[in-house]
Motif scaffolding. Sequence first.
Motif, PDB file in Angstrom:
ATOM      1  N   THR A 134       0.772  -1.267  -0.004  1.00  0.00           N
ATOM      2  CA  THR A 134       0.087   0.123  -0.068  1.00  0.00           C
ATOM      3  C   THR A 134       0.925   1.232   0.087  1.00  0.00           C
ATOM      4  O   THR A 134       0.176   2.246   0.064  1.00  0.00           O
ATOM      5  N   LEU A 135       2.350   1.052   0.053  1.00  0.00           N
ATOM      6  CA  LEU A 135       3.026   2.396   0.298  1.00  0.00           C
ATOM      7  C   LEU A 135       2.822   3.289  -1.193  1.00  0.00           C
ATOM      8  O   LEU A 135       2.801   4.393  -0.906  1.00  0.00           O
ATOM      9  N   PRO A 136       2.709   2.919  -2.351  1.00  0.00           N
ATOM     10  CA  PRO A 136       2.465   3.560  -3.397  1.00  0.00           C
ATOM     11  C   PRO A 136       1.047   4.462  -3.140  1.00  0.00           C
ATOM     12  O   PRO A 136       1.112   5.791  -3.422  1.00  0.00           O
ATOM     13  N   THR A 137       0.173   3.830  -2.653  1.00  0.00           N
ATOM     14  CA  THR A 137      -1.246   4.749  -2.379  1.00  0.00           C
ATOM     15  C   THR A 137      -1.002   5.667  -1.337  1.00  0.00           C
ATOM     16  O   THR A 137      -1.202   6.783  -1.538  1.00  0.00           O
ATOM     17  N   LEU A 138      -0.146   5.238  -0.410  1.00  0.00           N
ATOM     18  CA  LEU A 138      -0.072   6.099   0.824  1.00  0.00           C
ATOM     19  C   LEU A 138       0.615   7.339   0.494  1.00  0.00           C
ATOM     20  O   LEU A 138       0.694   8.468   0.747  1.00  0.00           O
ATOM     21  N   GLY A 139       1.695   7.062  -0.531  1.00  0.00           N
ATOM     22  CA  GLY A 139       2.658   8.169  -1.052  1.00  0.00           C
ATOM     23  C   GLY A 139       2.038   9.111  -1.910  1.00  0.00           C
ATOM     24  O   GLY A 139       2.392  10.282  -1.919  1.00  0.00           O
ATOM     25  N   ALA A 140       1.058   8.716  -2.457  1.00  0.00           N
ATOM     26  CA  ALA A 140       0.193   9.557  -3.511  1.00  0.00           C
ATOM     27  C   ALA A 140      -0.748  10.670  -2.700  1.00  0.00           C
ATOM     28  O   ALA A 140      -1.185  11.339  -3.384  1.00  0.00           O
ATOM     29  N   ARG A 141      -1.067  10.347  -1.549  1.00  0.00           N
ATOM     30  CA  ARG A 141      -2.113  10.952  -0.691  1.00  0.00           C
ATOM     31  C   ARG A 141      -1.537  12.181  -0.387  1.00  0.00           C
ATOM     32  O   ARG A 141      -0.097  12.202   0.005  1.00  0.00           O
ATOM     33  N   ASN A 142      -2.116  13.287  -0.297  1.00  0.00           N
ATOM     34  CA  ASN A 142      -1.529  14.566   0.205  1.00  0.00           C
ATOM     35  C   ASN A 142      -2.480  15.202   1.188  1.00  0.00           C
ATOM     36  O   ASN A 142      -3.057  16.392   1.213  1.00  0.00           O
ATOM     37  N   GLU A 143      -2.641  14.344   2.318  1.00  0.00           N
ATOM     38  CA  GLU A 143      -3.564  14.852   3.192  1.00  0.00           C
ATOM     39  C   GLU A 143      -2.602  15.796   4.220  1.00  0.00           C
ATOM     40  O   GLU A 143      -1.431  15.778   4.386  1.00  0.00           O
ATOM     41  N   HIS A 190      -2.154  -4.746  21.577  1.00  0.00           N
ATOM     42  CA  HIS A 190      -0.906  -5.203  21.377  1.00  0.00           C
ATOM     43  C   HIS A 190       0.008  -5.391  20.152  1.00  0.00           C
ATOM     44  O   HIS A 190       0.914  -5.991  20.029  1.00  0.00           O
ATOM     45  N   GLN A 191      -0.401  -4.311  19.152  1.00  0.00           N
ATOM     46  CA  GLN A 191       0.172  -4.127  18.040  1.00  0.00           C
ATOM     47  C   GLN A 191       0.643  -2.916  17.367  1.00  0.00           C
ATOM     48  O   GLN A 191      -0.390  -2.030  17.817  1.00  0.00           O
ATOM     49  N   ALA A 192       1.446  -2.553  16.885  1.00  0.00           N
ATOM     50  CA  ALA A 192       1.690  -1.181  16.273  1.00  0.00           C
ATOM     51  C   ALA A 192       2.306  -1.341  14.737  1.00  0.00           C
ATOM     52  O   ALA A 192       3.168  -2.022  14.629  1.00  0.00           O
ATOM     53  N   VAL A 193       2.104  -0.265  13.850  1.00  0.00           N
ATOM     54  CA  VAL A 193       2.469  -0.289  12.727  1.00  0.00           C
ATOM     55  C   VAL A 193       3.026   0.962  12.247  1.00  0.00           C
ATOM     56  O   VAL A 193       2.699   1.933  12.773  1.00  0.00           O
ATOM     57  N   ALA A 194       4.089   1.178  11.363  1.00  0.00           N
ATOM     58  CA  ALA A 194       4.494   2.342  10.767  1.00  0.00           C
ATOM     59  C   ALA A 194       5.098   2.281   9.341  1.00  0.00           C
ATOM     60  O   ALA A 194       5.468   1.089   9.012  1.00  0.00           O
ATOM     61  N   ALA A 195       4.997   3.056   8.523  1.00  0.00           N
ATOM     62  CA  ALA A 195       5.450   3.172   7.074  1.00  0.00           C
ATOM     63  C   ALA A 195       6.175   4.487   6.762  1.00  0.00           C
ATOM     64  O   ALA A 195       5.701   5.424   7.264  1.00  0.00           O
ATOM     65  N   TRP A 196       7.311   4.187   6.004  1.00  0.00           N
ATOM     66  CA  TRP A 196       8.147   5.403   5.496  1.00  0.00           C
ATOM     67  C   TRP A 196       8.148   5.435   3.942  1.00  0.00           C
ATOM     68  O   TRP A 196       8.407   4.131   3.442  1.00  0.00           O
ATOM     69  N   ASN A 197       8.351   6.504   3.269  1.00  0.00           N
ATOM     70  CA  ASN A 197       8.720   6.464   1.945  1.00  0.00           C
ATOM     71  C   ASN A 197      10.305   6.227   1.669  1.00  0.00           C
ATOM     72  O   ASN A 197      10.961   6.344   2.832  1.00  0.00           O
ATOM     73  N   ARG A 198      10.584   6.307   0.603  1.00  0.00           N
ATOM     74  CA  ARG A 198      12.194   6.263   0.324  1.00  0.00           C
ATOM     75  C   ARG A 198      13.144   7.320   1.034  1.00  0.00           C
ATOM     76  O   ARG A 198      14.166   7.215   1.134  1.00  0.00           O
TER      77      ARG A 198
END
Length: 433
Positions: A54-63, A74-82
Amino acid sequence: MSYSLRGTLIKSLLKVVTPLWLVACALLAFHAWHEVNELYEEQQTLFARQLYGTLPTLGARNEPQLPQVGDSDHQAVAAWNRGGQLLLVDSDGLELDARPGYTGFASLRQHDEDWRVYYLSGEAGSVAVAQDMSERWEMIGGLLLTQGLLWLLLLPFVLLALWWAVGRGLAPLAHIRDQLQQRAPDDATPLPREVPSELHTLIDAMNDLIERVAQTLQRERRFTADAAHELRSPLAAMRVQAEVAQLVQDPALRERALQQLMSGVDRSSHLLAQLLALSRVEAAEQQHEALDWPLLLQELGEAVSGLAASHHVKLQLPPAGHTQWPLQHGDRTLLLLMLRNLLDNAIRYGGGTVSLEADATQISVSDEGDGVAEALLDKVRERFYRPPGQQQTGSGLGLSIVERIAALHGLQLSLHNRVGGGLQAVLTRGHGG
């Protein structure tokens, strides 16, 4: 100190089973920890791959604000672009570091909690999926708790099964107890060996004891019967002589009655001594010791020299340095008694010259008397037997004592009339000597 064999066996089994159960629990915990980690890490890897897609979709958003995902227990997530810009983070507030280019697992501790984090990096950026380790510990704890509760629930049934199994295993002992309670003291019937092999040695030892007890009782009864039978006549005769001594007025008759009474006392004393000696010999077991023949001959000469002198018999014993004897080890006391009885018989019933000779194979005692009729050579061995016309006092037990002691030492007794007159008693070493 009294204790229960059944209780001891059950305690011993529990002492063995409980540590084995603890070891099994430890192995179960280790295996569960490995399997749970593998399961959760597979889930983390799969989730990370889905999130990476889903990174391309997240990177295209401009919120204006960083998008957030809902809470996941008991769970955590994180995402970063290049470029390392944070594109996604959950609401747990977990501070996950970006690790561009790194793919793999890492451990993290934040807010007093341990986390397991999986990083996945690629050309589109990187993602991280973290999971609280407490969830895994809860699952493993539940497994161990289930195992412990199962053990506690089964323990009463295990104890009952052990109690029943041990009781069934000990049933042969109870059967043996009942047999022993019902049998007579002189019953020498062996106990049956239809028992578990572990009890065979016990049964064999008990059968040996039963046989020895029965033999002891038989010897005691035989001794009592023999003593009562043989003492009845001497005691009656002594009573008659005592009454004569009381009633007669003639001093000569009184003196004769008293002499007869003293003679009867001597005969009874000799008989009792022989009976006691025979009883001890029958119950004796050979004492294995080195024999000092010079000392034994010295004591033997001192013991019979008085009797020989009173019967005007010439006594010939081997010299002190004589070394040729069929026995070098044995029971010194019993051998002295055996040789003394042979010499006593030769002195009392033979006469002339009484000789004791020995070599490496035999011991012989000979006299120069009239000997014994050939038809009676075997009968004189019997207890209390005295040849007809015998004038000398005696009990008829001497040769029985000799044969018993000889058998204990592997010797065999034989009696022969000598060609020149007299009787010869020969003790020959057999195969067991």
